[in-house]
Structures are given as structure tokens and as C-alpha cells.
Design an enzyme around this catalytic site. Sequence first.
Site, PDB file in Angstrom:
ATOM      1  CG  HIS A   1      -1.918  -1.050   1.305  1.00 29.17           C
ATOM      2  ND1 HIS A   1      -3.203  -0.910   0.840  1.00 29.17           N
ATOM      3  CD2 HIS A   1      -1.826  -2.310   1.783  1.00 29.17           C
ATOM      4  CE1 HIS A   1      -3.870  -2.042   1.043  1.00 29.17           C
ATOM      5  NE2 HIS A   1      -3.049  -2.911   1.617  1.00 29.17           N
TER       6      HIS A   1
ATOM      7  CE  LYS B   1      -6.814  13.581   0.409  1.00 28.60           C
ATOM      8  NZ  LYS B   1      -6.875  12.373  -0.417  1.00 28.60           N
ATOM      9  NE  ARG B   2      -3.891   9.841  10.162  1.00 29.27           N
ATOM     10  CZ  ARG B   2      -3.491   8.923  11.039  1.00 29.27           C
ATOM     11  NH1 ARG B   2      -4.187   7.808  11.200  1.00 29.27           N
ATOM     12  NH2 ARG B   2      -2.426   9.119  11.792  1.00 29.27           N
TER      13      ARG B   2
ATOM     14  CE  LYS C   1      -2.634  10.533   3.156  1.00 27.17           C
ATOM     15  NZ  LYS C   1      -3.311   9.650   2.183  1.00 27.17           N
TER      16      LYS C   1
ATOM     17  CB  THR D   1     -10.318   4.420  -0.711  1.00 32.24           C
ATOM     18  OG1 THR D   1      -9.753   4.819   0.539  1.00 32.24           O
ATOM     19  CG2 THR D   1      -9.603   3.178  -1.225  1.00 32.24           C
TER      20      THR D   1
ATOM     21  CE  LYS E   1     -14.286   5.490   1.441  1.00 41.59           C
ATOM     22  NZ  LYS E   1     -13.409   5.621   2.616  1.00 41.59           N
TER      23      LYS E   1
HETATM   24  C1  26Q Z   1       3.396   0.202  10.430  1.00 41.33           C
HETATM   25  C2  26Q Z   1       4.314  -0.152  11.405  1.00 41.33           C
HETATM   26  C3  26Q Z   1       4.223   0.363  12.680  1.00 41.33           C
HETATM   27  C4  26Q Z   1       3.173   1.233  12.965  1.00 41.33           C
HETATM   28  C5  26Q Z   1       2.261   1.593  11.996  1.00 41.33           C
HETATM   29  C6  26Q Z   1       2.382   1.086  10.714  1.00 41.33           C
HETATM   30  C7  26Q Z   1       1.407   1.471   9.667  1.00 41.33           C
HETATM   31  C8  26Q Z   1       0.060   1.589   9.961  1.00 41.33           C
HETATM   32  C9  26Q Z   1      -0.846   1.950   8.986  1.00 41.33           C
HETATM   33  C10 26Q Z   1       1.811   1.717   8.362  1.00 41.33           C
HETATM   34  C11 26Q Z   1       0.894   2.078   7.388  1.00 41.33           C
HETATM   35  C12 26Q Z   1      -0.455   2.204   7.685  1.00 41.33           C
HETATM   36  C13 26Q Z   1      -1.466   2.593   6.702  1.00 41.33           C
HETATM   37  C14 26Q Z   1      -1.252   2.828   5.434  1.00 41.33           C
HETATM   38  C15 26Q Z   1      -2.320   3.243   4.528  1.00 41.33           C
HETATM   39  O1  26Q Z   1      -3.443   3.504   4.950  1.00 41.33           O
HETATM   40  N1  26Q Z   1      -2.055   3.327   3.218  1.00 41.33           N
HETATM   41  C16 26Q Z   1      -3.075   3.705   2.271  1.00 41.33           C
HETATM   42  O2  26Q Z   1      -3.719   2.534   1.820  1.00 41.33           O
HETATM   43  C17 26Q Z   1      -4.838   2.843   1.022  1.00 41.33           C
HETATM   44  C18 26Q Z   1      -5.548   1.553   0.697  1.00 41.33           C
HETATM   45  O3  26Q Z   1      -4.813   0.815  -0.230  1.00 41.33           O
HETATM   46  C19 26Q Z   1      -4.414   3.596  -0.222  1.00 41.33           C
HETATM   47  O4  26Q Z   1      -5.584   3.982  -0.915  1.00 41.33           O
HETATM   48  C20 26Q Z   1      -3.602   4.831   0.145  1.00 41.33           C
HETATM   49  O5  26Q Z   1      -3.082   5.431  -1.020  1.00 41.33           O
HETATM   50  C21 26Q Z   1      -2.469   4.443   1.078  1.00 41.33           C
HETATM   51  O6  26Q Z   1      -1.792   5.599   1.533  1.00 41.33           O
END
Ligand code: 26Q
Length: 836
Positions: A382, A573-574, A579, A681, A685
Amino acid sequence: MSASVDTQSSQSHESVPSTTAISPEAAQAVLENLDREVARHLALTLAHDDSKFDPEYLYRALATAVRDRLVRDWRTTHARFAQSDEKKVYYLSLEFLIGRSLTNAVANLDLDEDARTALHAYGVTLEELAEQEHDAGLGNGGLGRLAACFLDSCANLQLPVVGYGLRYEYGMFHQQIENGQQMESPDHWLRNGNPWELERAEDARRVHFYGHTEHYRDEEGSPRVRWANGNDVLALPFDMPVPGYRNGTVNSLRLWKACATDEFDLEEFNAGSYPEAVAAKNLAEQITMVLYPNDSSENGKELRLKQQYFLVSASLQDVLAQWVSKNGEDFSNFGTSNCFQLNDTHPACAVPELMRLLMDEHSLSWDAAWDITTQCMAYTNHTLLPEALERWSVGLFSHLLPRLLEIIYEINSRFLAQIAEHFPNDAGIQARMSLVEEGEHPHIRMAYLAIVGSFSVNGVAGLHTELLKAGLFGDFHALWPEKFNNKTNGVTQRRWLAHCNPGLRDLLNEAIGDGWQKDLSRISELASFAEDGAFREKWRAVKQANKRRLIELVERETGVQFSESAMFDVQVKRIHEYKRQLLNVLHAIHLYDRILEGKTEGMVPRCILIGGKAAPGYHVAKLIVHLINNVSDVINNDPRANDLLKVVFLPNYRVSAMEVICPAAELSEQISTAGKEASGTGNMKFMMNGALTIGTLDGANIEIREQAGDENFFLFGLDAAEVAEARKDYRPNEIIANDADITRLMQLLEGGMFNESQPGVFSMLTAGLRNPHDPWLTIADLRSFIDAQKRVNDVYRDEDRWDTMSILNTAASGWFSSDRTIAQYADEIWNVKALG
Ligand code: 26Q
């Protein structure tokens, strides 16, 4: 609960003896009308004195009554799943951002009328009561919400898929804004109980940590390994129902809670006194206490690695126990009968853990275990940000999971031998592709581990997958091109259109029938209404009503009054530098500057809404939140601006807020630096709900534009190749100096207009913008962005044209249903069929 869990026999799916058995049908027959059931749950289940009406109690009573109705289909789906020899899929994810469940269950079971009738007696609407439900915020953002949409689509398509995750006691933090700054507070979402979960103590598993490995020979003289000493934590499962849309299917999401074993405390702490020993249970229970609130990897935290392994080990043991109860110790078909989809590398320990379980617990040879593992693991990536790829220090691994580290080393040595053969003339390749990044503090590269252990590696949008193949995973693509594939993300139209936008749902049903709720490709029939004046009127009326709903929310949360006749320009979004919320703010300042200059001819009134959480440790992201709030304060309090421009930061953005925001949005901001957003995503929406997109050629924006037509999309900015090129000689200061509009807006920003009482607070942001090494190239895209926003403005002045474009966007959104995405996973990766 007993600490000694027998993993061999506890997972039995045999029905209870027939003398006492109650079939699902018989159980259902006991149920009365929903209104009677609600009254019964209020009086008996909850012992509530209904002389004083309490919406919290009523919510729980209705939720429990609805859940009772789910149970019949849940039991039959589960029985069919357990008995079937067809292939099954397990979606392993550290996050499931479910949001609320009540209205989803009501709609999917077709109980809308019944629920309204039941609530009528209490003088409350279903919508009002639904507000009582706390969001299940067990995820950060896109990746977690994707997992939730996927489960919905799997149930809709009647696929045999189980979600496995963690039951965090505290979900995503609650965000408040104080003096313009983000403050976090804990989200104890379980405080009032969770009517949607069923605890399954009989399926508890044990997960091992610490200790050391011992190599020995078994009775037959074969070399074996055991993982000795260390301590165990119990994994206690809670199941949540995942109802399909009016199809009799109810799938399961199984969430694990960490509990101390009884002997854990007493053996480890018998030097201390009994109360201290019992209090020390906390240590084990910490594992599932809280969701890590960052959406790019935070390296090195032991508790996070514990969470990951805890999920993986409990879930794999669960699946293996079910297998053994049905097939005994014959694993010959295991690899073709099961598939584990890894949601990013977070559950990548599944690769060595399945090896360990098959070899150490079930006596398979390395080769047999490896064949099975690589037959059933599939990995979804991702992210394109190299710094977000997970790496775990070897030191931590050997301390916490010594047996897994041994297995990873063995996987690596066999893998390195293989590449030496495949790339005989590339000297650097071993170091580049090794699962172990060498150095003073060696690390395990989790993405490489996932690739080596999986038969499928997929990206989440076309561009993303191409960039993975050419860049981050280029060497692996050269070695195994057949492993790589794309699965463009999608979202469920049932939550993100039918549920959250009932006005539009009814209008669509009237125009094209309701088939789109199960099959979104049908929505293309809407295109024939795009030029129909009477239809456009209705379309506009729906949007206006949704805008009024959002106006109320914004007023309630921020005190700012949005105007119904203004354009609703939204970015939620975050908060992340890539972004580029900053780019959006710079445009807001530009509009404000024009107002101050009196150059407002032709300017359409705009309400800019920005929302999102910053990771608590991400300083720059928090500074961006601060800036947005300060800009908002200045503009909203300036009477010269008020008829033309409002800017709001909406606190605590979450799933249930998006359900109000996306139906009301007119302009969707998807403005990341090209090549950085894997997919997005939220963009889908908004499109479904008729917003027009202003965006870069990034992630799924590219496919949105292809589907909608470039005339129905506001494109700006450098593309991914141009970004790479521009970096080589980037001079933001020259761009600023040579563009009068940009010079002026930077003067406002740097002159302290938005931080009068705190000189210099934003200098880190402005220095970043001016830095020739700014990785996000914000200034490079600013002129193009301002010009695109001007085109947006001009189209908005022509209502009919805007509405036609809006209708055409919704009509073109069929591709972005997660039903389509999941059908592709099912056909092209999982090779599973509907159970029906
Ligand atoms: C990893 C290790 C330790 C702590 C936290 C994490 C961690 C947690 C969440 C790393 C990444 C995430 C989330 C990533 C994320 O949401 N990515 C998004 O995924 C979406 C679904 O595929 C995409 O549409 C977005 O582009 C992408 O940024």
C-alpha cells in the site's frame, strides 16, 4: 477461563447432540416482531426501567434485536463454511476501520421498515438512534477502511472469506483542537459494551514470546526444533458478523484480545505476592490495548511487533486447528485449500510462522512446509514511500521471536543461493535483495520477506503497481514477473452511497432501478440523464439537502456558518506532507489575497473544508493542522471575506463524519505529489456521490479520470515522470519570485498574518516550501493548481454544466466498487468461488 487451551480439540464444528439441538430456523422462530423484541431486550436483557427514556439503552436494545436476526444466517453461513471442501481465504490485517454497524445491518437484512416501526413508539428516528453508536475506529485510514469495504464485498459476493484482526481496547485517538493545535485523547470505544461481538472462549489460542530455541532429534532420529522457556499469552477471539446484502450470507470478522494465562503470572511472579502477580496480568493484556496511530511505519517499537506476531500466530493456529479437526495431520491439500491475504507487511510474520507451525508443531519437512507456505500467502503493498517500508531490528527479533528469526535466516540463505544462480553477473544483487539489511544494526526487510514467501504481490492502483515493478521491487520483478499484479482499490457502494446518501439512493432507484446496489456497473445507465433538465433539478435538490446536513455538522463542531449557495470544496484524509494539505492552504490564502485586493470579479463563493488526523509524533503534520486552523480563524473573522470564502478545519475526522461529508461535497481535492499516493479511496467515495475531482495524475485518480473522461476532471500538476525529472533542478525561490500571485501569498504567510501572537511558528513549513530539496514539490505545482482552481470556479458558475459533469462522474463510478475489486482478487489471486 482456563489457561490450558487444547488447540487440537477445541475447534470442533460438530453440532450439539440432537436431543438438545436448536436449528437456526427453530431459533429464529422464537423471535417475535422487532418491536416486541426491542421491548423485551430493554426490559429483560438490559433490565431497563423504560419510564425514563434513554437513547443509549434503546440503541442497545435495537442492536441486540437486530443481531438476534443476524444469528440464524450467521450460523448457517458458518456451518457451510466449516463443512465445505472449497478453498477459503483469510484476510489478515492489523486494522479494520468498520465505523458503525447498526444501520448497515438494518439495511442488509432489509429491516428498515420494521426498525422504524419499532422506534416510532419511542418518538425517535432510526437516524437519531444510529448516532448513539460509537464508531469502531480500529484503523488509521485508507488501509483499514479498505479492509472493512473488502469484508462487505466478500459477504455480498458470498465468498468464503474470514477477516482476522485485533480487538484493540482503544481505537484511533479522538482529536480535539485547542488554540489551533491538535490534542489527542483516548478512544475507549468499548466503554458501553459492544453488541456486535460474540466472545468465543472455546477457541482461545496460545501465543509464545521470548525464550530460546533448542535443536534435538525426535524418536525417529529426525532433527527437530522446539521453542523453549519464554512465556505465553492467550488469544481470546471475539467474532463480529459481516452481513451480506440481502443474500442470507453472514461472514465473520474474528478479532483477538490478549489475556494473561493463569500460570504466566504465578510462575513468573511467585517471588512476589499474590496481588502483585495478578496485577502483572496487565503486561500480557497490553498487547491489544491500543492501535498504533501512525499510518506509515514507525520502526522499532517492541509492542508493535508483538501485536503483529500475536495476530499472525493466533490466526494461523486457528486455521490449522480447523484443518486438523477435519483432515487430521494430512496437509497435502492445505496449500491449495487456503489462502492468506496479507494487508501490507504488518502481518508478514505469517510467512515464518506458518513454516514454524508446520515444521515444529506438525512435523513437516522444510521443503513440504515451504511448498505449502508459498502456495497460500499473498501480499498487498500500500505504499510507494521507501521510508515507510517496515524494517525490524535483528536484535529485537532474536529477543522476542527467536525461532522466527532462525526460520527467516534459513529462508534468506536459500533465497540468496537462488538469486546467485539467477543473476550470476550482478555483484551487488545479494546485498540489494537480501531479507537482511546488513550494517552495524542489521534489520529484517519485511516487504522482501513477504515477496519471497508469497505467490502473489499486488499494488492497489495501476500506476502504483507499475511504479513498484519498476522501482521499489524492481529486482524482484525481474526475478519473478509472474508474481506481480494490480488490483485497483474500490469502496462499497452500500455504505458509501446507498446508506450515507439516501436522497441520491432514492433518486437513482427511481431513475435506473435498484440493481446498482448489488452490481455497481449498472450505474452507467445514469449517463443518459446527464442532459435531462428535470433530472438535473432533482440532482441539485439532493445535493443541496446534503449540503444543509453538512452545514449543521460544521456549525455544531466549529461554530462556523457555511453558506448553502457556496461551492463545497473538501479535502479529508490523514494529514501528511505528501498529501499536500499545504497546497490547499496556499490556494485558500491566494483566494483571500484576491479578496483583499478587490479582485473578486467572477469569483464563486467557496467553503473550504479540511479534516484529518496527524500522527501524534509527526511534528510537521501537526504544524500543518495548526496552520490550517490559524488561516481559518483569520479568514472567517474578516468581514471582507465572509460572503466569498470560509475555511474550516473539521476536528476528529472519522468514518461516521465522512458519511455526512462525502454526500455534500462538490469538489474533491486529490492533490498528492504524483507517484506518492498508492491509490486513495476517499477519491472514489466523492466521485460516487457526484463530486468533481481536482487532482494530480496519482494513484487511482488516473483511473477516475479515464472513467469519467478528461473533460469531467480538473487535472493539474506534474506527473510522476515529470516529478522525478523536476527534482534534479528544483528552484522554488525562483518560481515564487517570478509569479506575482505566489509572491504575494508567500508575503502574507511569511509576514506573520496567520501567527501574529506566535512569531516564527510556521517557519519550518515555509522553509520547507522554499527548500530546493522539498520532496513534495509543492511550489512546483502551485501555479498549475491555482489555474485549475480558476477553471473549477468558472465551470461552477454554469450550474447546468456542473451538474451534468457531476451526474457523469457518478455514472462512471461503477469501476470503483469494492465488489469489482474483490471479484478480481477472487478470480485472479485467490481462485475461490462463491459458497452461495
Ligand atoms: C506500520 C508499522 C508500525 C506502525 C504503523 C504502521 C502502519 C500503519 C498503517 C503503516 C501504514 C499504515 C497505513 C497505510 C495506509 O493507509 N495506506 C493507504 O492505503 C490505502 C488503501 O490501499 C491507499 O488507498 C492509500 O493510497 C495508502 O496511503
